[in-house]
Design an enzyme around this catalytic site. Structure first.
Site, PDB file in Angstrom:
ATOM      1  N   ASP A 304      -4.393   3.009 -10.940  1.00 32.65           N
ATOM      2  CA  ASP A 304      -3.396   1.926 -11.002  1.00 32.65           C
ATOM      3  C   ASP A 304      -3.953   0.587 -11.467  1.00 32.65           C
ATOM      4  O   ASP A 304      -3.426  -0.454 -11.086  1.00 32.65           O
ATOM      5  CB  ASP A 304      -2.734   1.721  -9.637  1.00 32.65           C
ATOM      6  N   ASP A 522       0.008   7.032   2.813  1.00 34.85           N
ATOM      7  CA  ASP A 522      -0.020   6.069   1.714  1.00 34.85           C
ATOM      8  C   ASP A 522      -0.022   4.635   2.223  1.00 34.85           C
ATOM      9  O   ASP A 522      -0.402   3.722   1.496  1.00 34.85           O
ATOM     10  CB  ASP A 522       1.212   6.254   0.820  1.00 34.85           C
TER      11      ASP A 522
END
Length: 584
Positions: A304, A522
C-alpha cells in the site's frame, strides 16, 4: 490492518482468458520453436474423471508469437473443460495453444493451465510432451492423487494435489522461488490456528511473517499481537522444518499508510534515514547470513505504498511522501540491499484491481514502480509483484466478466464495477504483469495473489448468474465478492479462506499465497489503548457510515475486533466456515 484508497474512475484494457474445449479449434500460430522444455503433469482423480494441472517451462530460446503444448493420452481420456489455454483434441491427441495475453514464453519462464476430463479403465499420465514440436525431455509426470471419496469429483476443479514435501537441491537463483519447494509454517500462527475447532485442517499452510516495526526484527514480548519470535528465530525454524522458502513482509516505511484514517506506522514522514539504518540494514544483515544461503527468502515489499502516490496525493501525508521521495527512495533502498543477496526474492506490492484497475491509475502505477526499481540501481532486484495483499477481492468471478452485457448495458456501468475494466484479481494480475514488462521490467517477472481471505464461500455464495435484466441487480446477485463496497478492507463480514497456497497456478502467476495469516485482525473495531503504537481506523468500525474511499457506505467490518495483528478467533472461525474451495 491498512487503509484502502478510494477508487478513481478511468479506462483500461482487460486481458481475457480463452477457455475452449473440443476438436477442430484453431491453435495459435507459432513464431518460433522451442529448443528444450520441461513439463510437470499432476492429477486429482475419481472413478470416472480427473482434474489435471500442467506446467511447461521453456528451456530454450525465448518464444514469441505463441506456443503450443501437445501430447497423446494412452487410454480413452477426454478433455471436457479447460482453462488458461485453447484446447484441441482429436482422438487421443491433445494440443493446448497459449492464450492471446500470454503468447510469449521467455527462457526459463513457465506457463500453467489445467483441465477436467473423463475416462474409464486406467488413467495413465502421458509420457511424451512437445512444445512447438520439440520434445520435452525434462518432463516430470506424477502419480494421480486419491481423493477422500473416489466416487465423486472434487468440490472445486482448481484445487491441486499436495505439493512436494521437501525442498529441491540448492543452487543459483531460480525463476520461481515457490516452484518445487516446501513453504515455512509459522509455529506461532499454527499454534493459534490449532487451538481453534478444526483449525488443524489449515494450520500447516505456509503464511508470511510480518516485520511491521523495528522491534519485530529481534522479536517482541507482545501478548496481544505477533509473538516473541524475531527474524532470525523464524529463519532458524525454517531450516529446522526443512522448508525451501520463507515469506516475510517488509512493512515500515516512513509516513506509512499515508491515506489512512489512523496510521499504525512508527516512523515519521522525514524518518527515511532511520528506515534505512535501523530497519532495512539489520534485516539485510540477517537475511544475508551464509547460514541461510540454501533457503529461499521471499520479501513482500511495502504494501500500500507506491500506489498511494498515484491515487491519494489529495491527502496531505501522501503529498508529502511524494514530494520528499520517501516512498520511492525507501522502496528503492530496500530492493537494493535485499536484492543483493543471492537467495533473496523481492515482490513489490501492486495493490488490487479495485484500486488501480482504471486507466488513470493502471499505467501511472506501473511507471512509479519502475521509478522505485530504478532507484535500487537495477530493475532485476524485483522478482515480481503481489496483488490483493491482506485484501478480499475475489480471485475470479465465475458468473460474469468485464465483457458481460445485461439487457444491452455493460456491467462496467454497474455501481459495483464503476467503469473499472477488471472484476477480479486473476485477470487484473495477468494484465498488470504485461504492463509492467511493457514499461521496462524483466519479462521473467511473476505475480503473486494473496488468496488468504477471498474465497467467499458459505450459504451466501451465488450458485449461478442472476436472471435480472437490471445491470445493478444482476451484478449484485451474481458476484461472489459479498462486500458492501470494493473499497472496504477491514475484517470483512462473510469472508472465507480462498485457494490454498500453491505454485504456478495460472499463466504469469508464480503462486497463490497466504501473506495475510488468516485470523490476524486488520484493526480494532473501537479504540483500544495499547503500547504497540497501533491506532484506531474507523474503517474497522461496523457502525461507521464511510467516506469517499468506500463510496460513503457501511464498512462491513466484524464487531469486537482486537488491534491489528492480534488473534481474532471469531474471524478465523468464519473464514473456516466460508472457505472456498470448501475444506475437506
Amino acid at each position: 490492518m491498512r487503509p484502502r484508497p478510494h477508487m478513481v474512475r478511468g479506462l483500461t484494457a482487460a486481458a481475457a482468458v480463452t477457455l475452449l474445449t473440443g476438436a477442430g479449434i484453431a491453435v495459435a500460430s507459432q513464431a518460433s520453436a522451442a529448443a528444450g522444455c520441461r513439463v510437470t503433469y499432476s492429477v486429482n482423480q475419481w472413478n470416472t474423471g480427473f482434474t489435471a494441472n500442467v506446467s511447461v517451462t521453456n528451456l530454450g530460446d525465448p518464444i514469441s508469437g505463441g506456443w503450443n503444448l501437445a501430447w497423446d493420452f494412452a487410454g480413452n481420456q477426454r478433455v471436457t473443460q479447460g482453462w488458461s489455454g485453447t484446447f484441441t483434441q482429436s482422438g487421443q491427441h491433445v494440443s493446448v495453444a497459449s492464450p492471446s495475453y500470454a503468447n510469449n514464453l521467455a527462457t526459463n519462464a513457465s506457463a500453467s493451465f489445467g483441465f477436467n476430463a473423463d475416462y474409464s479403465g486406467t488413467n495413465a499420465a502421458p509420457t511424451v510432451f512437445t512444445l512447438n514440436g520439440t520434445q520435452c525431455t525434462g518432463q516430470v509426470p506424477t502419480s494421480p492423487g486419491t481423493p477422500s471419496n473416489p466416487s465423486t469429483p472434487p468440490s472445486n476443479p482448481s484445487t491441486p494435489p499436495s505439493g512436494p514435501t521437501s525442498p529441491p537441491p540448492a543452487g543459483t537463483k531460480v525463476d520461481n522461488p515457490y516452484a518445487g519447494a516446501k513453504g515455512y509454517v509459522n509455529p506461532e500462527w499454527k499454534a493459534k490456528a490449532d487451538a481453534e475447532p478444526g483449525g488443524s485442517r489449515v494450520s500447516s499452510n505456509p503464511t508470511a511473517v510480518w516485520l511491521d516495526r523495528i522491534a519485530a526484527i529481534e522479536g517482541t514480548s507482545d501478548s496481544s499481537s505477533n509473538g516473541a519470535m524475531g527474524l532470525r528465530d523464524h529463519l532458524d525454524a525454517a531450516l529446522a522444518q526443512g522448508a525451501g522458502y520463507i515469506q516475510l513482509v517488509i512493512y515500515n516505511l516512513p509516513g506509512r499508510d499515508c491515506s489512512a484514517l489512523a496510521s499504525n506506522g512508527e516512523l515519521g514522514v522525514n524518518d527515511l534515514p532511520r528506515y534505512k539504518s535501523e530497519y532495512i540494514d539489520p534485516i539485510a544483515a540477517i537475511e544475508g547470513d551464509a547460514k541461510y544461503k540454501n533457503l529461499r527468502i521471499i520479501n513482500v515489499v511495502e504494501i500500500d505504498s507506491l500506489p498511494n502516490l498515484v491515487t491519494n496525493t489529495n491527502v496531505a501525508t501522501c503529498a508529502t511522501m511524494k514530494s520528499n521521495g520517501g516512498y520511492v527512495q525507501g522502496v528503492g533502498y530496500a530492493l537494493n540491499k535485499l536484492g543483493a543477496i543471492s537467495n533473496v526474492y523481492n515482490y513489490v506490492d501492486a495493490a488490487h484491481h479495485g484500486w488501480i484497475g482504471w486507466d488513470t491509475n493502471f499505467g501511472p502505477t506501473a511507471d512509479i514502480m519502475l521509478e522505485a526499481a530504478k532507484a535500487s540501481g537495477n530493475v532485476k532486484n524485483v522478482t515480481g509483484f503481489i496483488t490483493n495483499t491482506a485484501n478480499y477481492s475475489a480471485l475470479t468471478e465465475p458468473y460474469f466478466t468485464i465483457n458481460t452485457n445485461v439487457n444491452g448495458t455493460s456491467v462496467r456501468q454497474s455501481k459495483w464495477v464503476d467503469w473499472n475494466y477488471y472484476v477480479d484479481e486473476l485477470t487484473f494480475a495477468q494484465a498488470f504483469r504485461q504492463k509492467l514488462v511493457q514499461v521496462g521490467f524483466d519479462s521473467g517477472i511473476g505475480m503473486l495473489i494473496d488468496t488468504s481471505r477471498n474465497g467467499w464461500g458459505g450459504a451466501n455464495r451465488p450458485a449461478a448468474a442472476s436472471t435480472s435484466t437490471n445491470v445493478d441487480t444482476f451484478v449484485n446477485q451474481s458476484r461472489i465478492d459479498r462486500r458492501i463496497h470494493a473499497g472496504n478492507w477491514c475484517n470483512q463480514d462473510g469472508a472465507g479462506l480462498g485457494e490454498r497456497p500453491r505454485a504456478n497456478p495460472a499463466t504469469g502467476i508464480d503462486a497463490y499465497v497466504w501473506v495475510k495469516p488468516p485470523g490476524e485482525s486488520d484493526g480494532s473495531s473501537s479504540l483500544i489503548p495499547n503500547d504497540e503504537g497501533k491506532g484506531f481506523d474507523r474503517m474497522c468500525d461496523p457502525t461507521y457510515t464511510g467516506n469517499e474511499r468506500n463510496g460513503n457506505n457501511a464498512t462491513g467490518a466484524l464487531p469486537n475486533a482486537p488491534i491489528s495483528g492480534a488473534w481474532f478467533s471469531a474471524q478465523f472461525r468464519q473464514l473456516m466456515a466460508n472457505a472456498y474451495p470448501p475444506l475437506s
